[in-house]
Design an enzyme around this catalytic site. Structure first.
Site, PDB file in Angstrom:
ATOM      1  N   ASN A 150      -2.338   2.442   4.400  1.00 26.91           N
ATOM      2  CA  ASN A 150      -2.126   3.442   3.352  1.00 26.91           C
ATOM      3  C   ASN A 150      -2.894   4.735   3.608  1.00 26.91           C
ATOM      4  OD1 ASN A 150      -3.842   1.072   2.787  1.00 26.91           O
ATOM      5  ND2 ASN A 150      -4.722   2.370   1.184  1.00 26.91           N
ATOM      6  N   GLY A 199       7.358  -1.292  -5.888  1.00 19.89           N
ATOM      7  CA  GLY A 199       8.365  -0.311  -6.304  1.00 19.89           C
ATOM      8  C   GLY A 199       7.883   1.129  -6.286  1.00 19.89           C
ATOM      9  N   THR A 236       9.257 -13.094 -18.452  1.00 18.09           N
ATOM     10  CA  THR A 236      10.537 -12.407 -18.698  1.00 18.09           C
ATOM     11  C   THR A 236      10.668 -11.214 -17.769  1.00 18.09           C
ATOM     12  OG1 THR A 236      10.524 -13.157 -20.975  1.00 18.09           O
ATOM     13  CG2 THR A 236      11.917 -11.248 -20.481  1.00 18.09           C
ATOM     14  N   CYS A 324     -16.532   8.814  -3.990  1.00 22.47           N
ATOM     15  CA  CYS A 324     -16.341   9.118  -5.410  1.00 22.47           C
ATOM     16  C   CYS A 324     -14.977   9.677  -5.783  1.00 22.47           C
ATOM     17  CB  CYS A 324     -17.418  10.061  -5.919  1.00 22.47           C
ATOM     18  SG  CYS A 324     -19.027   9.293  -5.844  1.00 22.47           S
TER      19      CYS A 324
HETATM   20  N1  PLP Z   1      -1.073  -2.659  -0.419  1.00 22.61           N
HETATM   21  C1  PLP Z   1      -1.111  -1.403   0.036  1.00 22.61           C
HETATM   22  C2  PLP Z   1      -1.119  -1.144   1.503  1.00 22.61           C
HETATM   23  C3  PLP Z   1      -1.138  -0.333  -0.867  1.00 22.61           C
HETATM   24  O1  PLP Z   1      -1.176   0.922  -0.408  1.00 22.61           O
HETATM   25  C4  PLP Z   1      -1.129  -0.617  -2.253  1.00 22.61           C
HETATM   26  C5  PLP Z   1      -1.211   0.482  -3.235  1.00 22.61           C
HETATM   27  O2  PLP Z   1      -1.803   1.508  -2.988  1.00 22.61           O
HETATM   28  C6  PLP Z   1      -1.069  -1.956  -2.670  1.00 22.61           C
HETATM   29  C7  PLP Z   1      -1.049  -2.950  -1.724  1.00 22.61           C
HETATM   30  C8  PLP Z   1      -1.042  -2.313  -4.121  1.00 22.61           C
HETATM   31  O3  PLP Z   1       0.219  -2.041  -4.678  1.00 22.61           O
HETATM   32  P1  PLP Z   1       0.372  -1.885  -6.261  1.00 22.61           P
HETATM   33  O4  PLP Z   1      -0.202  -0.575  -6.641  1.00 22.61           O
HETATM   34  O5  PLP Z   1       1.854  -1.951  -6.494  1.00 22.61           O
HETATM   35  O6  PLP Z   1      -0.329  -3.042  -6.878  1.00 22.61           O
END
Ligand code: PLP
Length: 393
Positions: A150, A199, A236, A324
């Site tokens: 990420n 999503g 649900t 931070c």
């Molecule tokens: N895994 C990765 C690599 C992510 O970048 C993120 C969110 O930033 C997540 C998991 C978590 O996803 P969510 O925000 O849908 O819980």
């Protein structure tokens, strides 16, 4: 002031087409899919259509898709299911650069007696397969390694990892939350047993995700209750959001290859311009193996947070790996694992683009960034500090 949103790895806008399909299910068609009457029961068809669309994007079968509430739930469920499938095995392998959704669940399992190996990465953020091979043993229950990071956008060699694990009969989960919709994924050809997606990272709403579980893989639910999702995930269904996720996946499938070219073009233009106009800047991550929408740049002699604030004043959204931000008490664990020098982490900024960004927006950021960096350097207490010599490009 128009917002320029370059923080799409944090979250994305809902695609208008997805929102359009969702709206009737938030207004008049609010039934419960488990109801006996047609008003509720008719929603089943829409959920199954969404399931097929998610499967279609991944090269999976619809019955291999379980809807969840988010990427975090998918990651937690995958790990829990894996360790419950092989209760006699007490070793888990992951990497130092995973998202907290995996890292903190591993910490939780460590408190329950599991041994966790956190694989290191190179200065470019790449996994060393030799290290994986060394870590595997008879006691390994599951390997959980992300598809794409990420922060850096670096893509792990999922195919190679999976081949090794398949030979050894070890379960393989991949957190593909950042990869799905940005890079082609064909689970007919790729080996992971489980894959997580979310999503809100691909123009569907927040509060919905999915877990792919390959046919034949032993699965243990994490959430117990009703019979929803064929007893694999109770609760649900979040009908409208599931429909939104389905539509977003269909759009991603249609647009992916063209969009990757478009995003790479914009990202490279931005990156090259900033490297030229801002002295003492460096790219963090393997530039040859990254998501097309992501760049992580360190600017010497400045605080990332100060850059973010200046950008924010101009309506430009990005994020930083320094201390931070977003309530994080620590500098980015990802950049630290990549051995990025502390002062370069402090000055790091992540720009992450989407199909809704334009060349004009990129030009605007190219125009303002050198002015911001120069201005901050003139007043910066970091003025005397040098960036690390390791340029990761
Ligand atoms: N895994 C990765 C690599 C992510 O970048 C993120 C969110 O930033 C997540 C998991 C978590 O996803 P969510 O925000 O849908 O819980």
């Amino acid at each position: 002031m128009n917002t320029i949103y370059f923080d799409n790895n944090a979250t994305t806008n809902i695609a208008p087409e997805a929102l359009e399909e969702m709206l009737p299910y938030l207004r008049e068609l609010y039934g419960n899919p488990s109801s006996m009457h047609t008003f509720g029961g008719q929603l089943h068809k829409k959920i199954e259509e969404a399931r097929s669309r998610v499967a279609g994007l991944l090269g999976a079968e619809p019955e291999e898709i379980i809807f969840t509430s988010c990427g975090t739930e998918s990651d937690n469920t995958a790990l829990m299911s894996a360790v419950e499938s092989v209760p006699h095995k007490k070793h888990i392998i992951t990497s130092r650069v995973e998202h907290p959704a995996v890292l903190n669940f591993c910490k939780h399992l460590a408190r329950k007696g599991y041994r966790i190996t956190y694989l290191p990465v190179s200065k470019q953020g790449q996994l060393n397969i030799e290290e994986l091979l060394k870590a595997l043993d008879e006691d390994t229950a599951v390997v959980s390694l992300m598809y794409a990071n990420n922060e850096s956008g670096v893509i792990f060699p999922v195919e190679e990892i999976g081949r090794i694990l398949k030979e050894k009969g070890i379960l393989f989960h991949t957190d593909a939350v950042q990869a799905v919709g940005k890079t082609p994924i064909d689970l007919k050809k790729l080996p992971p047993d489980m894959l997580s997606l979310s999503g809100h990272k691909l123009h569907a709403p927040k509060g919905v995700g999915a877990l792919y579980v390959r046919k034949g893989t032993s699965f243990h639910p994490y959430i117990f209750g009703g019979h929803q999702e064929h007893g694999r995930r109770a609760g649900t269904e979040n009908v409208a959001s599931i429909i939104g996720l389905g539509k977003a996946c269909e759009l991603a499938r249609e647009k992916l290859s063209q969009e990757a070219l478009y995003l790479r073009g914009l990202r490279d233009k931005l990156e090259n311009a900033l490297l030229q106009s801002c002295p003492d800047a460096r790219i963090n991550g393997d530039v040859n193996n990254r998501l097309p929408n992501t760049t992580n740049i360190s600017f010497g002699y400045v605080e990332g947070e100060a850059i973010l604030l200046k950008l924010n004043e101009l309506g430009i959204c990005a994020s930083s790996g320094s201390a931070c931000t977003a309530g994080m008490p620590e500098p980015s664990h990802v950049l630290r694992a990549m051995d990025v020098p502390a002062e370069a982490i402090r000055g790091s900024i992540r720009f992450s683009l989407s199909r809704y960004n334009t060349e004009e927006e990129v030009d605007r950021v190219i125009e303002v960034m050198p002015v911001i960096i120069k201005g901050l350097r003139e007043i910066s207490p970091l003025g005397g500090e040098k960036l690390g010599k390791d340029i990761c490009t």
